[in-house]
Scaffold this motif. Structure first.
Motif, PDB file in Angstrom:
ATOM      1  N   LEU A  26       0.831  -1.202   0.000  1.00 53.41           N
ATOM      2  CA  LEU A  26       0.000   0.000   0.000  1.00 53.41           C
ATOM      3  C   LEU A  26       0.868   1.255   0.000  1.00 53.41           C
ATOM      4  O   LEU A  26       0.534   2.253  -0.634  1.00 53.41           O
ATOM      5  N   LEU A  27       1.975   1.196   0.716  1.00 56.16           N
ATOM      6  CA  LEU A  27       2.844   2.372   0.766  1.00 56.16           C
ATOM      7  C   LEU A  27       3.410   2.699  -0.612  1.00 56.16           C
ATOM      8  O   LEU A  27       3.444   3.861  -1.029  1.00 56.16           O
ATOM      9  N   VAL A  28       3.854   1.663  -1.314  1.00 51.85           N
ATOM     10  CA  VAL A  28       4.387   1.872  -2.663  1.00 51.85           C
ATOM     11  C   VAL A  28       3.328   2.509  -3.557  1.00 51.85           C
ATOM     12  O   VAL A  28       3.602   3.434  -4.325  1.00 51.85           O
ATOM     13  N   CYS A  29       2.111   2.030  -3.454  1.00 48.82           N
ATOM     14  CA  CYS A  29       1.025   2.636  -4.249  1.00 48.82           C
ATOM     15  C   CYS A  29       0.780   4.075  -3.816  1.00 48.82           C
ATOM     16  O   CYS A  29       0.548   4.955  -4.647  1.00 48.82           O
ATOM     17  N   LYS A  39       3.093  11.885   3.643  1.00 51.11           N
ATOM     18  CA  LYS A  39       1.713  11.887   3.163  1.00 51.11           C
ATOM     19  C   LYS A  39       1.289  10.481   2.759  1.00 51.11           C
ATOM     20  O   LYS A  39       0.129  10.096   2.931  1.00 51.11           O
ATOM     21  N   ALA A  40       2.255   9.723   2.240  1.00 45.95           N
ATOM     22  CA  ALA A  40       1.940   8.362   1.810  1.00 45.95           C
ATOM     23  C   ALA A  40       1.576   7.499   3.016  1.00 45.95           C
ATOM     24  O   ALA A  40       0.622   6.705   2.964  1.00 45.95           O
ATOM     25  N   GLU A  41       2.330   7.656   4.093  1.00 46.33           N
ATOM     26  CA  GLU A  41       2.010   6.883   5.308  1.00 46.33           C
ATOM     27  C   GLU A  41       0.610   7.245   5.799  1.00 46.33           C
ATOM     28  O   GLU A  41      -0.167   6.372   6.202  1.00 46.33           O
ATOM     29  N   ASP A  42       0.283   8.526   5.757  1.00 44.29           N
ATOM     30  CA  ASP A  42      -1.058   8.949   6.162  1.00 44.29           C
ATOM     31  C   ASP A  42      -2.124   8.329   5.280  1.00 44.29           C
ATOM     32  O   ASP A  42      -3.197   7.931   5.757  1.00 44.29           O
ATOM     33  N   LEU A  43      -1.811   8.273   3.999  1.00 51.35           N
ATOM     34  CA  LEU A  43      -2.787   7.697   3.058  1.00 51.35           C
ATOM     35  C   LEU A  43      -3.003   6.218   3.343  1.00 51.35           C
ATOM     36  O   LEU A  43      -4.126   5.720   3.288  1.00 51.35           O
ATOM     37  N   VAL A  44      -1.921   5.528   3.674  1.00 47.85           N
ATOM     38  CA  VAL A  44      -2.053   4.106   4.031  1.00 47.85           C
ATOM     39  C   VAL A  44      -2.934   3.980   5.271  1.00 47.85           C
ATOM     40  O   VAL A  44      -3.841   3.138   5.339  1.00 47.85           O
ATOM     41  N   GLN A  45      -2.677   4.829   6.234  1.00 46.68           N
ATOM     42  CA  GLN A  45      -3.455   4.773   7.476  1.00 46.68           C
ATOM     43  C   GLN A  45      -4.924   5.035   7.211  1.00 46.68           C
ATOM     44  O   GLN A  45      -5.800   4.296   7.676  1.00 46.68           O
ATOM     45  N   GLU A  46      -5.194   6.083   6.451  1.00 48.75           N
ATOM     46  CA  GLU A  46      -6.589   6.403   6.107  1.00 48.75           C
ATOM     47  C   GLU A  46      -7.265   5.260   5.385  1.00 48.75           C
ATOM     48  O   GLU A  46      -8.450   4.973   5.612  1.00 48.75           O
ATOM     49  N   THR A  47      -6.509   4.640   4.501  1.00 48.59           N
ATOM     50  CA  THR A  47      -7.073   3.545   3.720  1.00 48.59           C
ATOM     51  C   THR A  47      -7.441   2.372   4.625  1.00 48.59           C
ATOM     52  O   THR A  47      -8.549   1.818   4.538  1.00 48.59           O
ATOM     53  N   LEU A  48      -6.524   2.013   5.513  1.00 47.68           N
ATOM     54  CA  LEU A  48      -6.791   0.864   6.382  1.00 47.68           C
ATOM     55  C   LEU A  48      -7.929   1.163   7.349  1.00 47.68           C
ATOM     56  O   LEU A  48      -8.774   0.306   7.620  1.00 47.68           O
ATOM     57  N   LEU A  49      -7.983   2.386   7.831  1.00 50.30           N
ATOM     58  CA  LEU A  49      -9.090   2.762   8.725  1.00 50.30           C
ATOM     59  C   LEU A  49     -10.429   2.652   8.007  1.00 50.30           C
ATOM     60  O   LEU A  49     -11.394   2.106   8.544  1.00 50.30           O
ATOM     61  N   ALA A  50     -10.448   3.174   6.772  1.00 52.09           N
ATOM     62  CA  ALA A  50     -11.696   3.111   6.004  1.00 52.09           C
ATOM     63  C   ALA A  50     -12.067   1.656   5.708  1.00 52.09           C
ATOM     64  O   ALA A  50     -13.245   1.283   5.719  1.00 52.09           O
ATOM     65  N   ALA A  51     -11.060   0.840   5.474  1.00 51.20           N
ATOM     66  CA  ALA A  51     -11.319  -0.560   5.156  1.00 51.20           C
ATOM     67  C   ALA A  51     -11.892  -1.283   6.371  1.00 51.20           C
ATOM     68  O   ALA A  51     -12.839  -2.062   6.257  1.00 51.20           O
ATOM     69  N   VAL A  52     -11.307  -1.022   7.518  1.00 51.31           N
ATOM     70  CA  VAL A  52     -11.808  -1.655   8.744  1.00 51.31           C
ATOM     71  C   VAL A  52     -13.262  -1.241   8.971  1.00 51.31           C
ATOM     72  O   VAL A  52     -14.125  -2.045   9.311  1.00 51.31           O
ATOM     73  N   LYS A  53     -13.513   0.031   8.751  1.00 50.83           N
ATOM     74  CA  LYS A  53     -14.868   0.550   8.937  1.00 50.83           C
ATOM     75  C   LYS A  53     -15.846  -0.090   7.949  1.00 50.83           C
ATOM     76  O   LYS A  53     -16.990  -0.385   8.284  1.00 50.83           O
ATOM     77  N   GLY A  54     -15.379  -0.286   6.712  1.00 52.75           N
ATOM     78  CA  GLY A  54     -16.277  -0.753   5.662  1.00 52.75           C
ATOM     79  C   GLY A  54     -16.190  -2.243   5.406  1.00 52.75           C
ATOM     80  O   GLY A  54     -16.678  -2.719   4.380  1.00 52.75           O
ATOM     81  N   TRP A  67      -9.218  -4.751  -3.212  1.00 51.79           N
ATOM     82  CA  TRP A  67     -10.230  -3.935  -2.549  1.00 51.79           C
ATOM     83  C   TRP A  67      -9.583  -2.776  -1.804  1.00 51.79           C
ATOM     84  O   TRP A  67     -10.055  -1.637  -1.868  1.00 51.79           O
ATOM     85  N   LEU A  68      -8.475  -3.045  -1.111  1.00 49.98           N
ATOM     86  CA  LEU A  68      -7.761  -1.984  -0.401  1.00 49.98           C
ATOM     87  C   LEU A  68      -7.263  -0.914  -1.367  1.00 49.98           C
ATOM     88  O   LEU A  68      -7.329   0.281  -1.081  1.00 49.98           O
ATOM     89  N   ILE A  69      -6.758  -1.355  -2.505  1.00 48.50           N
ATOM     90  CA  ILE A  69      -6.264  -0.392  -3.492  1.00 48.50           C
ATOM     91  C   ILE A  69      -7.405   0.475  -4.017  1.00 48.50           C
ATOM     92  O   ILE A  69      -7.246   1.668  -4.239  1.00 48.50           O
ATOM     93  N   ALA A  70      -8.565  -0.154  -4.198  1.00 53.12           N
ATOM     94  CA  ALA A  70      -9.717   0.624  -4.669  1.00 53.12           C
ATOM     95  C   ALA A  70     -10.079   1.713  -3.658  1.00 53.12           C
ATOM     96  O   ALA A  70     -10.394   2.853  -4.023  1.00 53.12           O
ATOM     97  N   ILE A  71     -10.016   1.351  -2.378  1.00 52.26           N
ATOM     98  CA  ILE A  71     -10.289   2.349  -1.344  1.00 52.26           C
ATOM     99  C   ILE A  71      -9.232   3.451  -1.386  1.00 52.26           C
ATOM    100  O   ILE A  71      -9.542   4.650  -1.303  1.00 52.26           O
ATOM    101  N   MET A  72      -7.981   3.040  -1.546  1.00 50.96           N
ATOM    102  CA  MET A  72      -6.904   4.032  -1.584  1.00 50.96           C
ATOM    103  C   MET A  72      -7.087   5.004  -2.753  1.00 50.96           C
ATOM    104  O   MET A  72      -6.878   6.204  -2.604  1.00 50.96           O
ATOM    105  N   LYS A  73      -7.490   4.470  -3.874  1.00 51.53           N
ATOM    106  CA  LYS A  73      -7.685   5.343  -5.033  1.00 51.53           C
ATOM    107  C   LYS A  73      -8.714   6.414  -4.730  1.00 51.53           C
ATOM    108  O   LYS A  73      -8.534   7.584  -5.058  1.00 51.53           O
ATOM    109  N   ARG A  74      -9.799   6.026  -4.087  1.00 50.62           N
ATOM    110  CA  ARG A  74     -10.839   7.015  -3.776  1.00 50.62           C
ATOM    111  C   ARG A  74     -10.309   8.074  -2.829  1.00 50.62           C
ATOM    112  O   ARG A  74     -10.519   9.271  -3.021  1.00 50.62           O
ATOM    113  N   LYS A  75      -9.589   7.616  -1.803  1.00 50.68           N
ATOM    114  CA  LYS A  75      -9.031   8.565  -0.840  1.00 50.68           C
ATOM    115  C   LYS A  75      -8.032   9.492  -1.505  1.00 50.68           C
ATOM    116  O   LYS A  75      -7.982  10.695  -1.251  1.00 50.68           O
ATOM    117  N   ALA A  76      -7.199   8.888  -2.357  1.00 53.97           N
ATOM    118  CA  ALA A  76      -6.154   9.669  -3.013  1.00 53.97           C
ATOM    119  C   ALA A  76      -6.767  10.733  -3.912  1.00 53.97           C
ATOM    120  O   ALA A  76      -6.297  11.873  -3.965  1.00 53.97           O
TER     121      ALA A  76
END
Lengths: 205, 86
Positions: A26-29, A39-54, A67-76
């Motif tokens: 996820l960090l590489v993405c 900012k990338a670390e924050d994005l990973v964190q946001e992504t995982l939080l959203a994933a846990v929630k959803g 699925w995680l990457i799809a969430i990251m794309k939306r956040k990004a």
């Protein structure tokens, strides 16, 4: 194990393992999107939080990673859209209207090329690996409008489709295609002028 | 028959999406007889390769972030944030 068994296995996978299993990937993405480690670390964190929630919405139709990457794309996309509003100035860049006018000038009213692209020399392909080329390439990119550069980067490196890029740049998907087209025309033209078609140094001999 | 102007747009589009059958056929017919557009297509492909090699973005190169991993500190931080949530 069949595909559906594997997917079942993933549906049952434990969110607390996601950081270990997918964190580095996820960090590489993420750096592909935001270009800074913090900012990338924050994005990973946001992504995982959203994933846990959803998690309840995950139906196992794709792998967890997809699925995680799809969430990251939306956040990004959201983040980048915000960031664009405060983007630094790029003094050498063409304005979009100038690029649009320039594009029209590349073709005659008949629709034919005004200056048909001519073949580049035989060593053109090999020459792109050099450091000198990289600098010329960066220089040409700096002359392109920001939206064009973003569109190229996101479609090329991040595999965003036109709808996603459109959301980010706040244009329609078909407009994304027009932006990409003009940007590529201009990039090719600049590279030809400064590298592939250049007669003297800059190109290795 | 497609104009070069229209063909060049499709050559660009093709990089990012599937062309419709009609688009594909008209483009192929055009490039069969138009050397300039064939050349344009080849040159876009080379530029595509160059982007793969060097990245795109004003100042950074693709290799800048190659192989990075989450630092132990970042991992801890994220794990804590996740633990709080769950």
């Amino acid at each position: 194990m069949s595909d559906s068994d594997a997917a079942q296995g993933e549906v049952l996978s434990d969110p607390s393992t996601w950081l270990d299993d997918h964190g580095d990937y996820l960090l590489v993405c993420a750096v592909g999107f935001v270009r800074e480690i913090d900012k990338a670390e924050d994005l990973v964190q946001e992504t995982l939080l959203a994933a846990v929630k959803g998690w309840a919405q995950f139906e196992g139709r794709s792998t967890v990673r997809t699925w995680l990457i799809a969430i990251m794309k939306r956040k990004a996309i959201d983040q980048l859209r915000q960031a664009r509003r405060h983007a630094p100035k790029r003094p050498k860049a063409l304005s979009e209207s100038a690029l649009s006018n320039w594009t029209n000038e590349q073709f005659q009213s008949s629709g034919k090329w005004a200056n048909p692209p001519r073949s580049w020399p035989a060593d053109a392909a090999a020459s792109i690996e050099s450091e000198e080329f990289r600098q010329v390439f960066a220089d040409c990119v700096s002359r392109l409008p920001a939206r064009g550069v973003d569109a190229l980067r996101l479609s090329h490196h991040q595999g965003l489709n036109s709808e996603q890029i459109g959301k980010l740049l706040e244009v329609t998907p078909s407009n994304v295609g027009v932006i990409l087209h003009r940007t590529r025309l201009a990039l090719r033209h600049c590279l030809e002028k400064k590298w592939f078609g250049a007669e003297n140094a800059g190109r290795k001999q | 028959m497609l104009s070069c102007q229209r063909a060049s747009q499709l050559i660009s589009d093709r990089i990012n999406r599937r062309l419709s059958v009609r688009e594909r056929l008209s483009l192929r017919l055009h490039t069969l007889v138009c050397k300039a557009c064939r050349t344009y297509h080849r040159q876009l492909e080379l530029i595509h390769r160059a982007m793969q090699h060097h990245g795109i973005g004003d100042s950074d190169s693709a290799s800048e972030f190659a192989g990075i991993q989450l630092s132990a500190e970042a991992r801890d931080r994220i794990r804590k944030a996740l633990d709080q949530r769950v």
